[in-house]
Design an enzyme around this catalytic site. Sequence first.
Site, PDB file in Angstrom:
ATOM      1  N   LYS A  83      -3.539   3.261  -3.099  1.00  0.00           N
ATOM      2  CA  LYS A  83      -4.694   4.064  -3.480  1.00  0.00           C
ATOM      3  C   LYS A  83      -4.574   5.453  -2.873  1.00  0.00           C
ATOM      4  O   LYS A  83      -3.963   5.638  -1.819  1.00  0.00           O
ATOM      5  CB  LYS A  83      -5.991   3.413  -2.978  1.00  0.00           C
ATOM      6  CG  LYS A  83      -6.214   1.983  -3.449  1.00  0.00           C
ATOM      7  CD  LYS A  83      -7.412   1.370  -2.754  1.00  0.00           C
ATOM      8  CE  LYS A  83      -7.602  -0.097  -3.140  1.00  0.00           C
ATOM      9  NZ  LYS A  83      -8.729  -0.713  -2.413  1.00  0.00           N
ATOM     10  N   ASP A  88       0.834  -1.197   0.000  1.00  0.00           N
ATOM     11  CA  ASP A  88       0.000   0.000   0.000  1.00  0.00           C
ATOM     12  C   ASP A  88       0.872   1.251   0.000  1.00  0.00           C
ATOM     13  O   ASP A  88       2.053   1.201   0.334  1.00  0.00           O
ATOM     14  CB  ASP A  88      -0.882   0.021   1.251  1.00  0.00           C
ATOM     15  CG  ASP A  88      -2.235  -0.637   1.015  1.00  0.00           C
ATOM     16  OD1 ASP A  88      -2.492  -1.054  -0.123  1.00  0.00           O
ATOM     17  OD2 ASP A  88      -3.017  -0.740   1.973  1.00  0.00           O
TER      18      ASP A  88
END
Length: 423
Positions: free
Chosen positions: A223, A201
């Site tokens: 993201k 991530d």
Amino acid sequence: MAIQDIYPTALRLLGRPVLVVGGGPVAQRRAKGLLDAGAKVTVVAPVATEILRSQAASGLLSWEPREYRTSDLDGVWFVQTATGTSAVDTQVAADAEAQRIWCVNASDHEASAAWTPAVAVVDDVKIAINAGGDPRRAMALRNAVATALESGDLPLRRHRKADSTRSIGSVALVGGGPGDSGLITVRGRRLLGQADVVVADRLGPRELLKELAPDVRVIEVGKTPGHHPVPQLEINRILVEEALKGNRVVRLKGGDPYVLGRGGEEAEFCRQNGVEVEVVSGVTSAISVPAAAGIPVTHRGLAKGFSVVTGHEELSEVPARPDHTVVLLMGVAQLRDSAAALAGSGLPLDTPVGIVENGYLPDQRVTIGTLGSIADQAEAVGVANPAVIVIGDVVRVSPFAPEHFKTADYSTITPNRPRVRIN
């Protein structure tokens, strides 16, 4: 005997007969190690510890309750003396030497033909350390090496498949904490060091990726608000696909996998596809990032509970009181609407609000205001994600709070006094 005289090796004693002469605590420890190696253990001693007697009664080893005889060495591959009597240990060692049987003499390490190392086991790795005949030194070194392996500071990753018949790997959903590499758990760090593939991530502890071996593949799936270049369904597919290739996969997340991290979906997808999955909790940013600014989410005399939400839609369901802390994650874009929603539910406009950007990182920034002013303040200074927003009286405790926010009783000395603001 000098340390240079030692040739390190590992004995494979499975099914082979070994002899332990002595029945005290040292003999008990050595017998256990030999049993763990799969050896056929015979203990010769007039008296034995309760544990040795119990092991003999259950058939784990043989116990001859008598004095040592030279014939006890017949057919033996390895000998350990531990009688506590130097003359007996020396005799056993001499008999073993005459028959070219390796013997550890517990009474005289200098004259011993073999030494017993300090041993630790981490996963399927066995660490054995000799330290010039100094057992305490060897144990200290063993403990240090074992700790470094367990914490991931030393590489524990396999380069040769342990079982060629096993074709399916595994997935570990690892919470990396708020971004500081020191806040990942020991278990998470260890699994990261064993990984073949890391699915990373954007908000995880990125510095740890630099420590991975060159052949470890890192798949970026980070993201940002409103921008998901790798959809969640694709992330799920990647995890399963890589594990089915036989890889150890670590899904390295920021915070905790099960706190607004979609870890539940990923774990469920893995199990549905026959992939073993482990979930390693992390330090959630909902609690840790406020702490980086000196803000506790609960504090005696100020707040007994807290709620964690991600958008203003849920705010109508949380208590609208300064003594109930509200933590907003991913809430920068909706901050003005969230403040209005809480005010509409009855939360006073002078309720303190703190925003912590980039918690624990070098560019951490703290902005403190009130429910009525915070949206304008955030816009003026350009507050941006990643940020955690804390709403409630607990913000008064922060060392970054202005003096007029302080209260007279936020210590535990007088926790039941009514709060009085200092003007």
